[in-house]
Design a protein around this motif. Sequence first.
Motif, PDB file in Angstrom:
ATOM      1  N   PRO A 186       0.830  -1.215   0.000  1.00  6.51           N
ATOM      2  CA  PRO A 186       0.000   0.000   0.000  1.00  6.51           C
ATOM      3  C   PRO A 186       0.860   1.257   0.000  1.00  6.51           C
ATOM      4  O   PRO A 186       1.917   1.302   0.628  1.00  6.51           O
ATOM      5  CB  PRO A 186      -0.800  -0.122   1.301  1.00  6.51           C
ATOM      6  CG  PRO A 186      -0.622  -1.525   1.756  1.00  6.51           C
ATOM      7  CD  PRO A 186       0.630  -2.040   1.181  1.00  6.51           C
ATOM      8  N   ASN A 187       0.402   2.271  -0.702  1.00  7.70           N
ATOM      9  CA  ASN A 187       1.176   3.521  -0.775  1.00  7.70           C
ATOM     10  C   ASN A 187       0.299   4.756  -0.606  1.00  7.70           C
ATOM     11  O   ASN A 187       0.614   5.823  -1.110  1.00  7.70           O
ATOM     12  CB  ASN A 187       1.931   3.593  -2.097  1.00  7.70           C
ATOM     13  CG  ASN A 187       1.001   3.670  -3.295  1.00  7.70           C
ATOM     14  OD1 ASN A 187      -0.202   3.448  -3.158  1.00  7.70           O
ATOM     15  ND2 ASN A 187       1.546   3.987  -4.470  1.00  7.70           N
ATOM     16  N   SER A 201      -2.524   5.377  -1.960  1.00  8.32           N
ATOM     17  CA  SER A 201      -3.073   5.835  -3.233  1.00  8.32           C
ATOM     18  C   SER A 201      -4.525   6.292  -3.085  1.00  8.32           C
ATOM     19  O   SER A 201      -5.030   7.031  -3.923  1.00  8.32           O
ATOM     20  CB  SER A 201      -2.982   4.710  -4.275  1.00  8.32           C
ATOM     21  OG  SER A 201      -3.700   3.573  -3.834  1.00  8.32           O
ATOM     22  N   HIS A 222      -7.366   2.539   7.121  1.00 13.84           N
ATOM     23  CA  HIS A 222      -7.334   2.747   5.679  1.00 13.84           C
ATOM     24  C   HIS A 222      -7.688   1.447   4.957  1.00 13.84           C
ATOM     25  O   HIS A 222      -7.084   0.402   5.199  1.00 13.84           O
ATOM     26  CB  HIS A 222      -5.953   3.234   5.233  1.00 13.84           C
ATOM     27  CG  HIS A 222      -5.701   4.666   5.555  1.00 13.84           C
ATOM     28  ND1 HIS A 222      -5.137   5.068   6.745  1.00 13.84           N
ATOM     29  CD2 HIS A 222      -5.945   5.804   4.834  1.00 13.84           C
ATOM     30  CE1 HIS A 222      -5.034   6.388   6.759  1.00 13.84           C
ATOM     31  NE2 HIS A 222      -5.520   6.860   5.617  1.00 13.84           N
ATOM     32  N   GLU A 228      -7.163   0.522   1.931  1.00 15.97           N
ATOM     33  CA  GLU A 228      -6.072   0.009   1.107  1.00 15.97           C
ATOM     34  C   GLU A 228      -5.170  -0.938   1.893  1.00 15.97           C
ATOM     35  O   GLU A 228      -4.758  -1.992   1.389  1.00 15.97           O
ATOM     36  CB  GLU A 228      -5.263   1.194   0.570  1.00 15.97           C
ATOM     37  CG  GLU A 228      -4.070   0.804  -0.276  1.00 15.97           C
ATOM     38  CD  GLU A 228      -3.227   2.018  -0.646  1.00 15.97           C
ATOM     39  OE1 GLU A 228      -2.301   1.845  -1.462  1.00 15.97           O
ATOM     40  OE2 GLU A 228      -3.482   3.116  -0.104  1.00 15.97           O
ATOM     41  N   PHE A 229      -4.875  -0.607   3.141  1.00 14.87           N
ATOM     42  CA  PHE A 229      -3.972  -1.422   3.950  1.00 14.87           C
ATOM     43  C   PHE A 229      -4.654  -2.704   4.419  1.00 14.87           C
ATOM     44  O   PHE A 229      -4.050  -3.783   4.393  1.00 14.87           O
ATOM     45  CB  PHE A 229      -3.481  -0.609   5.154  1.00 14.87           C
ATOM     46  CG  PHE A 229      -2.434   0.408   4.786  1.00 14.87           C
ATOM     47  CD1 PHE A 229      -1.091   0.152   5.032  1.00 14.87           C
ATOM     48  CD2 PHE A 229      -2.793   1.608   4.199  1.00 14.87           C
ATOM     49  CE1 PHE A 229      -0.125   1.074   4.696  1.00 14.87           C
ATOM     50  CE2 PHE A 229      -1.824   2.545   3.865  1.00 14.87           C
ATOM     51  CZ  PHE A 229      -0.488   2.283   4.111  1.00 14.87           C
ATOM     52  N   HIS A 273      -5.022  -5.054   1.433  1.00 15.32           N
ATOM     53  CA  HIS A 273      -3.738  -5.567   0.942  1.00 15.32           C
ATOM     54  C   HIS A 273      -3.299  -6.804   1.709  1.00 15.32           C
ATOM     55  O   HIS A 273      -2.787  -7.761   1.122  1.00 15.32           O
ATOM     56  CB  HIS A 273      -2.668  -4.481   1.053  1.00 15.32           C
ATOM     57  CG  HIS A 273      -1.283  -4.994   0.798  1.00 15.32           C
ATOM     58  ND1 HIS A 273      -0.807  -5.287  -0.452  1.00 15.32           N
ATOM     59  CD2 HIS A 273      -0.267  -5.295   1.665  1.00 15.32           C
ATOM     60  CE1 HIS A 273       0.438  -5.745  -0.372  1.00 15.32           C
ATOM     61  NE2 HIS A 273       0.792  -5.751   0.905  1.00 15.32           N
ATOM     62  N   LYS A 276     -10.567  -7.995   1.686  1.00 15.58           N
ATOM     63  CA  LYS A 276     -10.676  -7.449   0.327  1.00 15.58           C
ATOM     64  C   LYS A 276     -11.982  -7.879  -0.326  1.00 15.58           C
ATOM     65  O   LYS A 276     -12.689  -7.078  -0.953  1.00 15.58           O
ATOM     66  CB  LYS A 276      -9.487  -7.906  -0.512  1.00 15.58           C
ATOM     67  CG  LYS A 276      -9.480  -7.350  -1.926  1.00 15.58           C
ATOM     68  CD  LYS A 276      -8.228  -7.806  -2.670  1.00 15.58           C
ATOM     69  CE  LYS A 276      -8.210  -7.240  -4.091  1.00 15.58           C
ATOM     70  NZ  LYS A 276      -6.990  -7.672  -4.829  1.00 15.58           N
TER      71      LYS A 276
END
Length: 335
Positions: free
Chosen positions: A29-30, A32, A54, A56-57, A60, A66
């Motif tokens: 994750p970045n 995004s 978050h 995204e984290f 991931h 997910k």
Amino acid sequence: MPSNKRKRMSTRSSMEAPQAKKAWKLRGPNFSAPTEMVTFLIGPEGNDEKFPVHKEFACHHSPVLKAAFNSNFMEGETQTYRLEEISTSAFRLLVQWFYNEEFDVFKEDDLECENDEDDPGIEKLWVDQDLNLIQLWIVADKLLIRPLQNAVINVLEEFWEEPFVPHGGPSTSWIPYAYDHTTVGSPLRNFAADICAYKISPEGFAAHSEDFPKEVLLDMAMILSKAVSIWRHDDITHSDDEEEEHDDDFISDSGEEEEGEGDAALSPAGTFAFDDDDNNTSASGNDNEHDFDHGAEEDIWLDNEDEYFIGDVPALPRYQCHRTWRSYHVPEDEE
């Protein structure tokens, strides 16, 4: 006259494929999507605590999350996920893993007060942390976060590497929880059963008998029945005036007498005491207690089902414990 030459048409746009956009391959994750958040509800409904994370984290690290947060089910519609079987302290360790792929555990050096092993407050710190780590493993199993499961096992094995670690050895209050939330063959059950069989003292069993459900006792019985085997002991007798001379002799791996502590051929795991007066062994500590040393079973042969011999010397049955070392890790490529 009109020219027969055809006009040359450009085909560049139709023949050349568009160049792919250059980008770094993401390792994780970045941020995004920094504003996309999901909410975890920790604890039973009506008494739960909310933890925003978050998306995204969370997605991931867990294929389960997910799928849930991107589904048409309640989790996807509300972007919430409930975990009732984990404490808020244990969930904080999970959040640390989401963001850092590591989590904090406390050791003796982290205590702000003197580490008095008799202090019930300090003992509770260790007990609570052990239970938090077990809960973290179980939630990681549910969410299919395999690296986290293995990281928890690594931490616990480091804590309990020695038979009796400084804070009194492995705690036991987590064992019923581990068995209630796993099934037969679970790596965590194997871990718990081996801890009970090889790391917990008799005093620990007596003091916390309520922490050992019948399933773990059965698993322990299976472990120990496989581990214990008959060991033969040299039954050489000496006269009173020879006893002192042979007091420091024992049967070596090659079957020959060597100097050592006592005249007992001892097994490689555990401690037994050999009584020179009546040739009996016991597990109780006394002046004749020795540490086990390796013997050579190939030098020992059975003449009949009633007598044991080392060479031509009759020997009494003795017992040794061979621990079968097994891994408690899970394959990290499973999803």
